[in-house]
Design a protein around this motif. Structure first.
Motif, PDB file in Angstrom:
ATOM      1  N   ALA A 106       0.640  -1.226   0.166  1.00  0.00           N
ATOM      2  CA  ALA A 106       0.170  -0.270  -0.013  1.00  0.00           C
ATOM      3  C   ALA A 106       0.833   1.378   0.272  1.00  0.00           C
ATOM      4  CB  ALA A 106      -1.649  -0.211   1.198  1.00  0.00           C
ATOM      5  N   LEU A 107       0.115   2.265  -0.276  1.00  0.00           N
ATOM      6  CA  LEU A 107       1.581   3.614  -0.466  1.00  0.00           C
ATOM      7  C   LEU A 107       0.273   4.738   1.398  1.00  0.00           C
ATOM      8  CD1 LEU A 107       0.791   4.607  -4.136  1.00  0.00           C
ATOM      9  CD2 LEU A 107       3.537   3.877  -3.338  1.00  0.00           C
ATOM     10  N   ASP A 120      -2.656   9.494  -6.792  1.00  0.00           N
ATOM     11  CA  ASP A 120      -2.519   9.915  -8.212  1.00  0.00           C
ATOM     12  C   ASP A 120      -1.198  10.678  -7.796  1.00  0.00           C
ATOM     13  OD1 ASP A 120      -2.632  12.949  -6.649  1.00  0.00           O
ATOM     14  OD2 ASP A 120      -4.827  12.606  -7.501  1.00  0.00           O
ATOM     15  N   GLY A 121      -0.545  10.402  -6.473  1.00  0.00           N
ATOM     16  CA  GLY A 121       0.811  11.383  -6.200  1.00  0.00           C
ATOM     17  C   GLY A 121       1.269  13.188  -6.716  1.00  0.00           C
ATOM     18  N   SER A 122      -0.091  13.481  -6.549  1.00  0.00           N
ATOM     19  CA  SER A 122      -0.103  14.972  -6.119  1.00  0.00           C
ATOM     20  C   SER A 122       0.205  15.433  -4.775  1.00  0.00           C
ATOM     21  CB  SER A 122      -1.400  15.497  -6.217  1.00  0.00           C
ATOM     22  OG  SER A 122      -2.711  15.405  -5.648  1.00  0.00           O
ATOM     23  N   TYR A 123       0.384  15.055  -3.260  1.00  0.00           N
ATOM     24  CA  TYR A 123       0.869  14.851  -2.425  1.00  0.00           C
ATOM     25  C   TYR A 123       2.276  14.553  -2.828  1.00  0.00           C
ATOM     26  CZ  TYR A 123       1.069  15.328   2.523  1.00  0.00           C
ATOM     27  OH  TYR A 123       1.283  16.161   3.761  1.00  0.00           O
ATOM     28  N   VAL A 171      -3.764   3.287   0.753  1.00  0.00           N
ATOM     29  CA  VAL A 171      -4.049   3.438  -0.534  1.00  0.00           C
ATOM     30  C   VAL A 171      -4.119   1.463  -0.932  1.00  0.00           C
ATOM     31  CG1 VAL A 171      -4.387   4.373  -2.662  1.00  0.00           C
ATOM     32  CG2 VAL A 171      -4.006   6.115  -0.693  1.00  0.00           C
ATOM     33  N   PRO A 172      -3.916   1.602  -1.658  1.00  0.00           N
ATOM     34  CA  PRO A 172      -3.789  -0.213  -1.783  1.00  0.00           C
ATOM     35  C   PRO A 172      -3.881  -0.196  -3.002  1.00  0.00           C
ATOM     36  CG  PRO A 172      -6.077  -0.190  -2.315  1.00  0.00           C
ATOM     37  CD  PRO A 172      -5.917   1.179  -1.068  1.00  0.00           C
ATOM     38  N   VAL A 173      -2.255  -0.912  -3.523  1.00  0.00           N
ATOM     39  CA  VAL A 173      -1.427  -1.193  -5.146  1.00  0.00           C
ATOM     40  C   VAL A 173      -2.239  -1.923  -5.827  1.00  0.00           C
ATOM     41  CG1 VAL A 173       0.137   0.445  -3.997  1.00  0.00           C
ATOM     42  CG2 VAL A 173       0.305  -2.022  -4.093  1.00  0.00           C
TER      43      VAL A 173
END
Length: 290
Positions: free
Chosen positions: A119-120, A241-244, A286-288
């Motif tokens: 996860a993230l 989405d990588g924005s944070y 956040v699951p991957v």
């Protein structure tokens, strides 16, 4: 007449012998080969030991609880020792699966360890609930934690000496935070604490404090406030989405050349499958798996 009677007797005896032979060939065979084969599936049993990141407590707890509910013969344990200790436990075999809230270093991989991202997680930058500070840039955060910015008035807050709260050396949260903000080995902390919960409690009790903690641990807390970073809130969507900007992986650590036990492999497979996604989300990460 005697010849006829002898012939008849001979015929009768022959038929009897044939009947006897027939009964032998058709007698039921009582060997195991003719018994119905058992169709029952072997029940999964055994124990699975996990050790490491305190930030992964909610995720690993949810996964363990569901896995044990589905497999009553298996016991899954979790020892919240921190990422560094979890990686070492996987390396020396004292735990089946190590838990790390950071990526493995090259030397750890070279030492025979494998990482699998389950996860993230966003690392929330938190201030006291009463603080007027709402947003900080990564650069401002770095300057605060390295002592270049020392008063809240320099970043839009009320005047007051900033108190930096962080995690202990070896913490995956600390490693992730310092790596992303470029403050490795340069942070000047008023307190170094050994758990995510400890950081949250310390910031909640100090009006001038700032700290960092896992997104999953901060959600729902009203005693601290997560500031936006560069205008982006620390949410699951922004992490995925990588924005944070300040985020890190949750990693399962295993020995590269040593197979897991049947029970441990089953738990590992479950934790990294799409079947676990809803539980991971509910735990705030956040699951991957796709």
């Amino acid at each position: 007449m005697k010849k006829t009677l002898a012939f008849v007797l001979t015929a009768v005896m022959s038929l009897s012998l044939l009947a006897g032979c027939g009964s032998k060939t058709t007698a039921p065979d009582n060997t195991n080969n003719d018994q119905p084969q058992q169709q029952t599936e072997e029940k999964l049993s055994g124990s699975v030991s996990t050790n490491g990141s305190t930030s992964m407590e909610k995720v690993i707890g949810a996964l363990s609880e569901q896995f044990m509910a589905d497999n009553s013969g298996v016991s899954v344990t979790y020892d919240p020792t921190g990422s560094g200790a979890g990686i070492e436990a996987a390396s020396n075999g004292s735990a089946d699966i190590g838990l790390a809230s950071r990526a493995l270093k090259d030397e750890e991989k070279a030492g025979g360890l494998t990482e699998t991202v389950v996860a993230l997680d966003g690392i929330a930058v938190i201030v006291n609930a009463g603080s007027k500070v709402e947003d900080l840039s990564v650069e401002q955060i770095a300057k605060i934690f390295t002592g270049e910015i020392t008063d809240w008035s320099e970043v839009g807050g009320e005047a007051g000496k900033i108190s930096c709260i962080g995690r202990e050396a070896g913490s995956g949260t600390r490693d992730g935070f310092e790596s992303i903000t470029g403050t490795k080995d340069a942070c000047k902390l008023d307190q170094e604490l050994t758990s995510t919960g400890g950081v949250i409690e310390a910031v909640a009790g100090n009006a001038n404090a700032i700290g960092y903690a896992s997104l999953s641990a901060v959600e729902g807390k009203d005693t601290v406030k997560a500031v936006t970073v560069g205008g982006v809130a620390c949410t699951e969507e922004a992490v995925l989405d990588g924005s944070y900007a300040i985020q890190r992986p949750f990693v399962l650590v295993t020995k590269t050349d040593a197979p897991l036990s049947t029970a441990a492999q089953a738990f590992f497979d479950y934790a990294t499958s799409t079947a676990a996604n809803d539980l991971i989300k509910a735990a705030g990460a956040v699951p991957v798996a796709k």
